[in-house]
Design a protein around this motif. Sequence first.
Motif, PDB file in Angstrom:
ATOM      1  N   ASP A 290      -5.984 -68.185 -18.619  1.00 15.33           N
ATOM      2  CA  ASP A 290      -6.409 -67.196 -17.888  1.00 15.33           C
ATOM      3  C   ASP A 290      -5.403 -65.772 -18.367  1.00 15.33           C
ATOM      4  O   ASP A 290      -6.052 -64.866 -18.699  1.00 15.33           O
ATOM      5  CB  ASP A 290      -6.454 -67.363 -16.423  1.00 15.33           C
ATOM      6  N   SER A 291      -4.109 -66.170 -18.277  1.00 17.97           N
ATOM      7  CA  SER A 291      -3.323 -65.007 -18.625  1.00 17.97           C
ATOM      8  C   SER A 291      -3.464 -64.412 -20.199  1.00 17.97           C
ATOM      9  O   SER A 291      -3.362 -63.467 -20.397  1.00 17.97           O
ATOM     10  CB  SER A 291      -2.022 -65.292 -18.437  1.00 17.97           C
TER      11      SER A 291
ATOM     12  N   SER B  52      -3.924 -77.888 -14.351  1.00 19.50           N
ATOM     13  CA  SER B  52      -4.334 -76.678 -13.858  1.00 19.50           C
ATOM     14  C   SER B  52      -3.554 -75.424 -14.133  1.00 19.50           C
ATOM     15  O   SER B  52      -3.769 -74.314 -13.977  1.00 19.50           O
ATOM     16  CB  SER B  52      -4.234 -76.773 -12.054  1.00 19.50           C
ATOM     17  N   GLN B  53      -2.121 -76.049 -14.532  1.00 17.40           N
ATOM     18  CA  GLN B  53      -1.357 -74.828 -14.608  1.00 17.40           C
ATOM     19  C   GLN B  53      -1.613 -74.343 -16.134  1.00 17.40           C
ATOM     20  O   GLN B  53      -1.576 -73.169 -16.558  1.00 17.40           O
ATOM     21  CB  GLN B  53      -0.037 -75.537 -14.922  1.00 17.40           C
TER      22      GLN B  53
ATOM     23  N   MET C 187     -12.995 -69.041 -26.013  1.00 20.44           N
ATOM     24  CA  MET C 187     -12.439 -69.310 -24.643  1.00 20.44           C
ATOM     25  C   MET C 187     -12.801 -68.337 -23.682  1.00 20.44           C
ATOM     26  O   MET C 187     -12.333 -67.004 -24.030  1.00 20.44           O
ATOM     27  CB  MET C 187     -10.849 -69.423 -25.039  1.00 20.44           C
ATOM     28  N   THR C 188     -13.082 -68.781 -22.657  1.00 20.57           N
ATOM     29  CA  THR C 188     -13.594 -67.772 -21.567  1.00 20.57           C
ATOM     30  C   THR C 188     -12.667 -68.102 -20.258  1.00 20.57           C
ATOM     31  O   THR C 188     -12.078 -68.978 -19.997  1.00 20.57           O
ATOM     32  CB  THR C 188     -14.922 -67.769 -20.854  1.00 20.57           C
ATOM     33  N   SER C 189     -12.295 -66.988 -19.479  1.00 18.15           N
ATOM     34  CA  SER C 189     -11.553 -67.009 -18.691  1.00 18.15           C
ATOM     35  C   SER C 189     -12.319 -67.424 -17.341  1.00 18.15           C
ATOM     36  O   SER C 189     -13.463 -67.382 -17.161  1.00 18.15           O
ATOM     37  CB  SER C 189     -10.808 -65.819 -18.103  1.00 18.15           C
ATOM     38  N   GLY C 190     -11.601 -67.784 -16.254  1.00 18.07           N
ATOM     39  CA  GLY C 190     -12.344 -68.228 -14.888  1.00 18.07           C
ATOM     40  C   GLY C 190     -12.445 -69.396 -14.837  1.00 18.07           C
ATOM     41  O   GLY C 190     -13.286 -69.811 -13.686  1.00 18.07           O
ATOM     42  N   THR C 191     -12.373 -70.436 -15.647  1.00 12.52           N
ATOM     43  CA  THR C 191     -12.548 -71.803 -15.510  1.00 12.52           C
ATOM     44  C   THR C 191     -11.539 -72.738 -15.230  1.00 12.52           C
ATOM     45  O   THR C 191     -10.765 -72.899 -15.881  1.00 12.52           O
ATOM     46  CB  THR C 191     -13.026 -72.379 -16.897  1.00 12.52           C
ATOM     47  N   HIS C 192     -11.529 -73.120 -13.937  1.00 14.64           N
ATOM     48  CA  HIS C 192     -10.262 -73.693 -13.325  1.00 14.64           C
ATOM     49  C   HIS C 192     -10.533 -75.287 -13.082  1.00 14.64           C
ATOM     50  O   HIS C 192      -9.650 -75.873 -12.651  1.00 14.64           O
ATOM     51  CB  HIS C 192      -9.567 -73.213 -11.879  1.00 14.64           C
TER      52      HIS C 192
END
Length: 97
Positions: A21-22, A14-15, A36-41
Amino acid sequence: MTMYIVIIIDMYNSQMMKTLDSFSKMMPDLMNAVGMTSGTHTLIGFMVSYLYGFILLVFPMIFSIIRANSLIAKYTDNRAMALFLTGGHKRKSIVIT
């Protein structure tokens, strides 16, 4: 492909997703260009963004470049390329065919 999927599952933490994301917030165009998209944890989100967003585009491209190079190189090595080029054919038409 199965081995690569297992490696991706092993790489997930997760880190790292917070780091991606950053990066996505700092360079959104670059990250979107490679899929690569953000918001996928979650693990599934990681696999979708990493495996299907980037790697499945890069592997066929690298394979195509290597294969095309080997197809041209075999004619260059046995000196048949010189014969083709002296026959009045354009280089582009030789490479395409």
